[in-house]
Design a protein around this motif. Structure first.
Motif, PDB file in Angstrom:
ATOM      1  N   ASN A 490      10.596  32.525 -25.135  1.00 47.08           N
ATOM      2  CA  ASN A 490      10.664  31.203 -25.791  1.00 47.08           C
ATOM      3  C   ASN A 490      11.271  31.176 -27.186  1.00 47.08           C
ATOM      4  O   ASN A 490      11.150  30.169 -27.890  1.00 47.08           O
ATOM      5  N   PHE A 491      11.951  32.232 -27.600  1.00 46.22           N
ATOM      6  CA  PHE A 491      12.519  32.222 -28.939  1.00 46.22           C
ATOM      7  C   PHE A 491      13.685  31.248 -29.074  1.00 46.22           C
ATOM      8  O   PHE A 491      14.058  30.884 -30.188  1.00 46.22           O
ATOM      9  N   PHE A 492      14.227  30.801 -27.936  1.00 50.67           N
ATOM     10  CA  PHE A 492      15.392  29.917 -27.978  1.00 50.67           C
ATOM     11  C   PHE A 492      15.113  28.557 -27.340  1.00 50.67           C
ATOM     12  O   PHE A 492      16.041  27.846 -26.966  1.00 50.67           O
ATOM     13  N   ASP A 493      13.858  28.182 -27.233  1.00 51.43           N
ATOM     14  CA  ASP A 493      13.541  26.940 -26.518  1.00 51.43           C
ATOM     15  C   ASP A 493      14.096  25.688 -27.190  1.00 51.43           C
ATOM     16  O   ASP A 493      14.249  24.648 -26.536  1.00 51.43           O
ATOM     17  N   SER A 494      14.434  25.771 -28.458  1.00 49.16           N
ATOM     18  CA  SER A 494      14.970  24.576 -29.141  1.00 49.16           C
ATOM     19  C   SER A 494      16.300  24.138 -28.534  1.00 49.16           C
ATOM     20  O   SER A 494      16.658  22.955 -28.607  1.00 49.16           O
ATOM     21  N   ILE A 495      17.035  25.052 -27.905  1.00 49.80           N
ATOM     22  CA  ILE A 495      18.318  24.670 -27.311  1.00 49.80           C
ATOM     23  C   ILE A 495      18.121  23.877 -26.022  1.00 49.80           C
ATOM     24  O   ILE A 495      19.067  23.242 -25.525  1.00 49.80           O
ATOM     25  N   LEU A 496      16.912  23.922 -25.464  1.00 47.83           N
ATOM     26  CA  LEU A 496      16.659  23.243 -24.190  1.00 47.83           C
ATOM     27  C   LEU A 496      16.367  21.760 -24.376  1.00 47.83           C
ATOM     28  O   LEU A 496      16.281  21.026 -23.384  1.00 47.83           O
ATOM     29  N   GLY A 497      16.189  21.361 -25.602  1.00 44.66           N
ATOM     30  CA  GLY A 497      15.908  19.948 -25.888  1.00 44.66           C
ATOM     31  C   GLY A 497      17.150  19.233 -26.380  1.00 44.66           C
ATOM     32  O   GLY A 497      17.807  19.669 -27.331  1.00 44.66           O
ATOM     33  N   GLN A 498      17.494  18.119 -25.731  1.00 45.95           N
ATOM     34  CA  GLN A 498      18.664  17.330 -26.133  1.00 45.95           C
ATOM     35  C   GLN A 498      18.354  16.597 -27.433  1.00 45.95           C
ATOM     36  O   GLN A 498      17.286  16.008 -27.590  1.00 45.95           O
ATOM     37  N   LYS A 499      19.272  16.619 -28.372  1.00 46.90           N
ATOM     38  CA  LYS A 499      19.015  16.029 -29.687  1.00 46.90           C
ATOM     39  C   LYS A 499      19.615  14.626 -29.831  1.00 46.90           C
ATOM     40  O   LYS A 499      19.185  13.849 -30.661  1.00 46.90           O
ATOM     41  N   GLU A 500      20.658  14.327 -29.078  1.00 39.62           N
ATOM     42  CA  GLU A 500      21.293  13.011 -29.132  1.00 39.62           C
ATOM     43  C   GLU A 500      21.345  12.419 -27.726  1.00 39.62           C
ATOM     44  O   GLU A 500      21.375  13.154 -26.734  1.00 39.62           O
ATOM     45  N   HIS A 501      21.368  11.084 -27.636  1.00 35.37           N
ATOM     46  CA  HIS A 501      21.495  10.429 -26.332  1.00 35.37           C
ATOM     47  C   HIS A 501      22.181   9.096 -26.547  1.00 35.37           C
ATOM     48  O   HIS A 501      22.748   8.841 -27.618  1.00 35.37           O
ATOM     49  N   PHE A 502      22.152   8.213 -25.560  1.00 35.88           N
ATOM     50  CA  PHE A 502      22.837   6.931 -25.672  1.00 35.88           C
ATOM     51  C   PHE A 502      21.868   5.784 -25.394  1.00 35.88           C
ATOM     52  O   PHE A 502      20.848   5.962 -24.735  1.00 35.88           O
ATOM     53  N   SER A 503      22.215   4.634 -25.926  1.00 37.19           N
ATOM     54  CA  SER A 503      21.541   3.388 -25.551  1.00 37.19           C
ATOM     55  C   SER A 503      22.379   2.749 -24.453  1.00 37.19           C
ATOM     56  O   SER A 503      23.577   2.488 -24.640  1.00 37.19           O
ATOM     57  N   ALA A 504      21.770   2.513 -23.324  1.00 34.60           N
ATOM     58  CA  ALA A 504      22.525   2.094 -22.142  1.00 34.60           C
ATOM     59  C   ALA A 504      23.336   0.824 -22.378  1.00 34.60           C
ATOM     60  O   ALA A 504      24.499   0.726 -21.953  1.00 34.60           O
ATOM     61  N   TYR A 505      22.772  -0.159 -23.079  1.00 37.96           N
ATOM     62  CA  TYR A 505      23.475  -1.435 -23.215  1.00 37.96           C
ATOM     63  C   TYR A 505      24.743  -1.295 -24.052  1.00 37.96           C
ATOM     64  O   TYR A 505      25.682  -2.085 -23.913  1.00 37.96           O
ATOM     65  N   ILE A 506      24.798  -0.258 -24.894  1.00 38.61           N
ATOM     66  CA  ILE A 506      26.017  -0.004 -25.682  1.00 38.61           C
ATOM     67  C   ILE A 506      26.963   0.920 -24.905  1.00 38.61           C
ATOM     68  O   ILE A 506      28.167   0.674 -24.816  1.00 38.61           O
ATOM     69  N   PHE A 507      26.388   1.960 -24.310  1.00 37.29           N
ATOM     70  CA  PHE A 507      27.230   2.964 -23.655  1.00 37.29           C
ATOM     71  C   PHE A 507      27.900   2.435 -22.391  1.00 37.29           C
ATOM     72  O   PHE A 507      28.895   2.992 -21.935  1.00 37.29           O
ATOM     73  N   GLU A 508      27.357   1.356 -21.806  1.00 41.47           N
ATOM     74  CA  GLU A 508      27.995   0.761 -20.618  1.00 41.47           C
ATOM     75  C   GLU A 508      29.479   0.486 -20.881  1.00 41.47           C
ATOM     76  O   GLU A 508      30.346   0.841 -20.079  1.00 41.47           O
ATOM     77  N   ASP A 509      29.770  -0.137 -21.998  1.00 41.45           N
ATOM     78  CA  ASP A 509      31.158  -0.479 -22.310  1.00 41.45           C
ATOM     79  C   ASP A 509      31.979   0.769 -22.598  1.00 41.45           C
ATOM     80  O   ASP A 509      33.144   0.895 -22.189  1.00 41.45           O
ATOM     81  N   THR A 510      31.366   1.723 -23.317  1.00 42.29           N
ATOM     82  CA  THR A 510      32.065   2.976 -23.623  1.00 42.29           C
ATOM     83  C   THR A 510      32.365   3.755 -22.350  1.00 42.29           C
ATOM     84  O   THR A 510      33.467   4.297 -22.175  1.00 42.29           O
ATOM     85  N   ALA A 511      31.385   3.797 -21.422  1.00 41.04           N
ATOM     86  CA  ALA A 511      31.572   4.518 -20.173  1.00 41.04           C
ATOM     87  C   ALA A 511      32.679   3.889 -19.328  1.00 41.04           C
ATOM     88  O   ALA A 511      33.485   4.602 -18.709  1.00 41.04           O
TER      89      ALA A 511
END
Length: 567
Positions: A490-511
């Protein structure tokens, strides 16, 4: 004058009395306390120039770890012409026969002047100090002594699971000591658990298939057979550690797979032969002490006789490991190979329980037997990796860097910022324990994907070459698929957590814009929808698919931050 003589005789009496230990004074019913252990070795230090007691570092108990060194030449340091034998006592202080047997052993060798001249004998009087101080009767399945220490250390860690992760001050200090003295042979004294049988003495050695052939050949073909013969002659016919917790050990059992979290598995990473001595818990305590004493006496005799060979074997193995290219990370039992061993057991029977009235197991000591039973002692590599030219570790991973340095790995800091093309692992899958084990949710069955990437490194980041004697430690801890790798712990477990994501109502247009401008991505999305009905009916899953295939998705998510430099 009369007063001076009386004082001298008084001091002589006190000295002689102090030589007797609690075990002897109680006729084998008691074991020494922590204070008595240290006082005993302090007295030997004062009394004999061939002996010295040193403090090697802190422990979680707030008291120093001691090391007792015996050397007729009074140098007390490793030399090219001496073999180093390390005795480890009290890693589980509730299993104390090693503590008492070693006190008797060294006292008598010093009194009789029988120390071999070609051996540096290094003894840990008691490793788990916190457990030794926590005296009680917690081992309900053990026949004496009256009181003893506890398995957990001052922070309730099992130190015989801490040789890689080193959560404890105890383990960090022990590693420093091990790397300073670089033993050729380790004896770690324990008491067994499990089934009942006639044998007092059981033990296991480092798995022969894990040691380099330059070392394992001597261990398996010379050292162990001679040990077994000598122990049998002394009345302690040994049997391999009974790694079988079913009702009937006479059905056969495999050799214990001592991964690097254990003392002998850790020692094997550095081409050191390891023995874990396990005296049977239900035999009387004096027999267990005598058996442990016999093992150490015979091991020392053979090690001294073969000192030149042991030194040369380790040197050859260290050199070969520096050049080795393929490294097994996990092993599995080869069930096609088995040999018969003589096993002296007791018949397993059943009768109604006085507690539950249901059927219970017991071993009938009035029905002893001797049988030839199958013993499986061959392991084969399961996951193997080819070493890179070097690993590159960003300097922020200080816990990893500190451990590598403490274990003798050679690291070179970058002198300037550098853009390097490296192989990067991405963690695709792993099984993780549902409950913590020794303070960790351990990963296993790790699946990785490799990509060649340009990565920006900075001045002060570390390069770890793989042309050094510490290669096995380096590779087995840094490769994420290793059974006791730093990723597994578990010395590297911090890499398993996503730090950024999207808000769907905004990313719909970007996608939508991304799909419009990237026909290949649109094709991938459509192919996935065509083959996965659940995916086709899940709008959020489709947005996630587009996001993960876009430049917005964070590059470091699941990317293992130890990189392979291939050339």
């Amino acid at each position: 004058m009369i007063r001076s003589i009386a004082l001298f005789l008084c001091l002589l009496t006190v000295s002689a009395s102090a030589q007797k230990i609690r075990y002897e004074l109680s006729q084998g019913k008691e074991t020494a306390t922590y204070a008595e252990i240290i006082a005993f070795y302090q007295q030997l230090d004062r009394q004999y120039e061939e002996a010295t007691l040193i403090e090697v570092g802190p422990t979680d108990a707030g008291k120093p770890l001691h090391l007792f060194l015996l050397d007729p030449d009074r140098q007390f340091t490793p030399t090219a012409d001496k073999v180093t034998l390390l005795i480890n006592n009290g890693i589980h202080p509730g299993e104390p026969e090693g503590i008492d047997a070693t006190m008797l052993w060294v006292r008598d060798m010093l009194n009789r002047k029988t120390l071999p001249s070609n051996v540096l004998l290094a003894i840990v009087p008691v490793y788990n100090i916190g457990g030794c101080l926590n005296r009680g009767v917690s081992r309900v399945n053990q026949n004496g002594p009256l009181e003893y220490g506890f398995r957990g250390n001052a922070r309730n860690y099992d130190l015989n699971r801490d040789f890689i992760k080193t959560d404890t001050e105890d383990a960090r200090t022990w590693q420093t000591m091990f790397q300073t003295y670089k033993p050729h042979v380790l004896i770690d004294n324990h008491t067994s658990n499990g089934a009942d049988y006639q044998h007092i003495m059981t033990y296991f050695a480092t798995l022969k298939d894990k040691l380099h052939p330059a070392v394992s050949g001597y261990m398996a073909q010379t050292l162990q057979p001679e040990l077994d013969k000598a122990l049998t002659a002394k009345g302690f016919e040994p049997v391999p550690y009974v790694n079988n917790f079913s009702d009937t050990p006479e059905s056969g059992f495999p050799a214990f797979n001592d991964s690097p979290r254990y003392s002998s598995g850790y020692a094997a990473l550095f081409n050191c032969i390891g023995f874990v001595v396990e005296l049977h818990m239900w035999k009387d305590y004096p027999s267990r002490v005598r058996g442990t004493l016999a093992f150490m006496e015979e091991a020392l005799r053979i090690v001294s006789r073969d000192a030149t060979l042991l030194i040369r074997n380790k040197q050859n193995a260290d050199e070969a490991v520096s050049k080795q290219t393929e490294f097994p990370l996990t092993y599995k039992l080869d069930r096609t190979k088995s040999k018969l061993i003589t096993f002296n057991g007791y018949e397993a029977k059943y009768k109604p329980s006085d507690v539950s009235s249901l059927k219970r197991l017991y071993y009938d000591r009035s029905a002893p037997f001797t049988k030839q039973i199958p013993y499986q002692n061959s392991y084969v590599p399961d996951v193997t990796v080819r070493k890179p030219k070097a690993y590159v570790i960003p300097q922020g991973w200080t816990a990893i860097i500190d451990r590598l340095k403490r274990n003798g790995a050679q690291l070179r800091p970058l002198s300037a910022d550098s853009l390097m093309t490296v192989q990067a692992y991405y963690i695709e899958d792993a099984k993780t324990t549902q409950r913590p084990f020794e303070g960790h949710y351990v990963h296993s069955n790790v699946v990785v994907r490799k990509e060649s990437l340009p990565i920006q490194f900075y001045k002060g980041d570390y390069v770890v070459s793989t042309d050094q004697p510490a290669n096995r430690y380096v590779v087995e801890t840094l490769e994420p698929q290793g059974i006791d790798s730093f990723f597994a712990w578990n010395f590297f477990d911090s890499i398993l957590g996503q730090k950024e994501h999207f808000s769907a109502y905004i990313f719909e247009d970007t996608a939508a814009e991304l799909l419009k401008n990237d026909p290949a991505l649109r094709k991938k999305l459509e192919e996935r929808r065509a083959t996965d009905t659940a995916f086709a009916n899940d709008a959020n899953a489709q947005l996630e698919f587009v996001y993960r295939h876009s430049t917005y998705y964070e590059k470091t998510h699941n990317r293992y931050p130890v990189y392979r430099l291939e050339r």
